[in-house]
Design a protein around this motif. Structure first.
Motif, PDB file in Angstrom:
ATOM      1  N   UNK A  64       0.923  -1.054   0.183  1.00  0.00           N
ATOM      2  CA  UNK A  64      -0.026  -0.265   0.073  1.00  0.00           C
ATOM      3  C   UNK A  64       0.667   1.222   0.001  1.00  0.00           C
ATOM      4  N   UNK A  65       0.604   2.118  -1.281  1.00  0.00           N
ATOM      5  CA  UNK A  65       1.305   3.326  -1.127  1.00  0.00           C
ATOM      6  C   UNK A  65       0.737   4.387  -0.295  1.00  0.00           C
ATOM      7  N   UNK A  66       1.369   4.993   0.568  1.00  0.00           N
ATOM      8  CA  UNK A  66       1.011   5.797   1.657  1.00  0.00           C
ATOM      9  C   UNK A  66       1.391   7.573   1.034  1.00  0.00           C
ATOM     10  N   UNK A  67       0.876   8.590   1.114  1.00  0.00           N
ATOM     11  CA  UNK A  67       1.490   9.696   0.947  1.00  0.00           C
ATOM     12  C   UNK A  67       2.591  10.250   2.175  1.00  0.00           C
ATOM     13  N   UNK A  68       3.579  10.871   1.784  1.00  0.00           N
ATOM     14  CA  UNK A  68       4.442  11.161   2.909  1.00  0.00           C
ATOM     15  C   UNK A  68       3.933  12.192   4.057  1.00  0.00           C
ATOM     16  N   UNK A  69       4.384  11.971   5.086  1.00  0.00           N
ATOM     17  CA  UNK A  69       4.215  12.770   6.366  1.00  0.00           C
ATOM     18  C   UNK A  69       4.209  14.150   6.078  1.00  0.00           C
ATOM     19  N   UNK A  70       3.421  14.884   7.108  1.00  0.00           N
ATOM     20  CA  UNK A  70       3.377  16.592   6.972  1.00  0.00           C
ATOM     21  C   UNK A  70       4.661  16.703   6.910  1.00  0.00           C
ATOM     22  N   UNK A  71       4.920  18.375   6.756  1.00  0.00           N
ATOM     23  CA  UNK A  71       6.282  18.993   6.581  1.00  0.00           C
ATOM     24  C   UNK A  71       6.516  19.532   7.951  1.00  0.00           C
ATOM     25  N   UNK A  72       7.798  20.274   7.937  1.00  0.00           N
ATOM     26  CA  UNK A  72       8.332  21.083   8.901  1.00  0.00           C
ATOM     27  C   UNK A  72       9.349  22.110   8.297  1.00  0.00           C
ATOM     28  N   UNK A  73       9.317  23.052   9.242  1.00  0.00           N
ATOM     29  CA  UNK A  73      10.143  24.165   8.737  1.00  0.00           C
ATOM     30  C   UNK A  73      11.694  23.599   8.228  1.00  0.00           C
ATOM     31  N   UNK A  74      12.059  22.521   8.792  1.00  0.00           N
ATOM     32  CA  UNK A  74      13.208  21.748   8.326  1.00  0.00           C
ATOM     33  C   UNK A  74      13.299  20.891   7.153  1.00  0.00           C
ATOM     34  N   UNK A  75      12.162  20.328   6.758  1.00  0.00           N
ATOM     35  CA  UNK A  75      11.909  19.319   5.956  1.00  0.00           C
ATOM     36  C   UNK A  75      10.544  19.521   5.193  1.00  0.00           C
ATOM     37  N   UNK A  77      20.315  20.573  13.755  1.00  0.00           N
ATOM     38  CA  UNK A  77      20.918  20.551  14.938  1.00  0.00           C
ATOM     39  C   UNK A  77      19.871  19.565  15.618  1.00  0.00           C
ATOM     40  N   UNK A  78      20.349  19.326  16.849  1.00  0.00           N
ATOM     41  CA  UNK A  78      19.526  18.478  17.769  1.00  0.00           C
ATOM     42  C   UNK A  78      18.008  18.793  18.034  1.00  0.00           C
ATOM     43  N   UNK A  79      17.789  19.968  17.817  1.00  0.00           N
ATOM     44  CA  UNK A  79      16.439  20.483  17.847  1.00  0.00           C
ATOM     45  C   UNK A  79      15.673  20.100  16.446  1.00  0.00           C
ATOM     46  N   UNK A  80      16.225  20.468  15.509  1.00  0.00           N
ATOM     47  CA  UNK A  80      15.544  20.071  14.126  1.00  0.00           C
ATOM     48  C   UNK A  80      15.549  18.764  14.186  1.00  0.00           C
ATOM     49  N   UNK A  81      16.472  17.892  14.466  1.00  0.00           N
ATOM     50  CA  UNK A  81      16.776  16.497  14.157  1.00  0.00           C
ATOM     51  C   UNK A  81      15.391  15.754  14.856  1.00  0.00           C
ATOM     52  N   UNK A  82      15.204  16.475  16.066  1.00  0.00           N
ATOM     53  CA  UNK A  82      13.840  15.727  16.815  1.00  0.00           C
ATOM     54  C   UNK A  82      12.567  16.093  16.039  1.00  0.00           C
ATOM     55  N   UNK A  83      12.424  17.092  15.444  1.00  0.00           N
ATOM     56  CA  UNK A  83      11.274  17.247  14.607  1.00  0.00           C
ATOM     57  C   UNK A  83      11.449  16.474  13.271  1.00  0.00           C
ATOM     58  N   UNK A  84      12.477  16.275  12.785  1.00  0.00           N
ATOM     59  CA  UNK A  84      12.417  15.566  11.536  1.00  0.00           C
ATOM     60  C   UNK A  84      12.416  14.190  11.707  1.00  0.00           C
ATOM     61  N   UNK A  85      12.869  13.372  12.883  1.00  0.00           N
ATOM     62  CA  UNK A  85      13.083  12.044  12.902  1.00  0.00           C
ATOM     63  C   UNK A  85      11.641  11.474  12.643  1.00  0.00           C
TER      64      UNK A  85
END
Length: 126
Positions: free
Chosen positions: A1-12, A30-38
């Motif tokens: 099943x193909x899903x749409x990618x997840x929502x975006x963030x200011x970093x991604x 950085x560590x803050x952005x990585x936590x949001x991107x992960x």
């Protein structure tokens, strides 16, 4: 099943191109952005056979948190039989990729077009 990618963030920004999910990193990773991107990265790499391109063209800063994201994405994609490509032209980030050896595991391409044209083995092997 193909899903749409997840929502975006200011970093991604997440988009689809030629059968690949393209993850465009932006700003200071950085560590803050990585936590949001992960979680977004995990969503993009969870499907078996995922085809993913990580594009670092929009970054201004990239620390070890960003390296961990790349390594995590690579492991997840390879474990699921997928394909991961990397786009990077940022001089300091390329240097860090070489020094850490990650450039051997995930060879960087100079453009999205080049990354999408590379042979399947671009994401290396375990």
């Amino acid at each position: 099943m193909q899903r749409e990618p997840a929502a975006e963030s200011p970093y991604l920004r997440v988009r689809r191109e030629r059968g690949y999910t393209v993850l465009e990193f932006a700003g200071e990773i950085d560590i803050s952005a990585a936590a949001e991107i992960a979680p977004l990265l995990d969503a993009a790499t969870e499907e078996p056979g995922a085809r993913v391109v990580i594009d670092l063209g929009g970054i201004e800063f990239f620390d070890c948190s960003g390296l961990r994201l790349l390594y995590r994405a690579r492991g997840r994609v390879l474990d699921r039989g997928g394909d991961l490509r990397l786009v990077c032209t940022h001089r300091l980030t390329l240097r860090v990729l070489r020094v850490t050896g990650l450039s051997r595991l995930l060879p960087p391409s100079p453009s999205l077009e080049t990354a999408l044209s590379r042979p399947r083995a671009a994401s290396g092997s375990r």
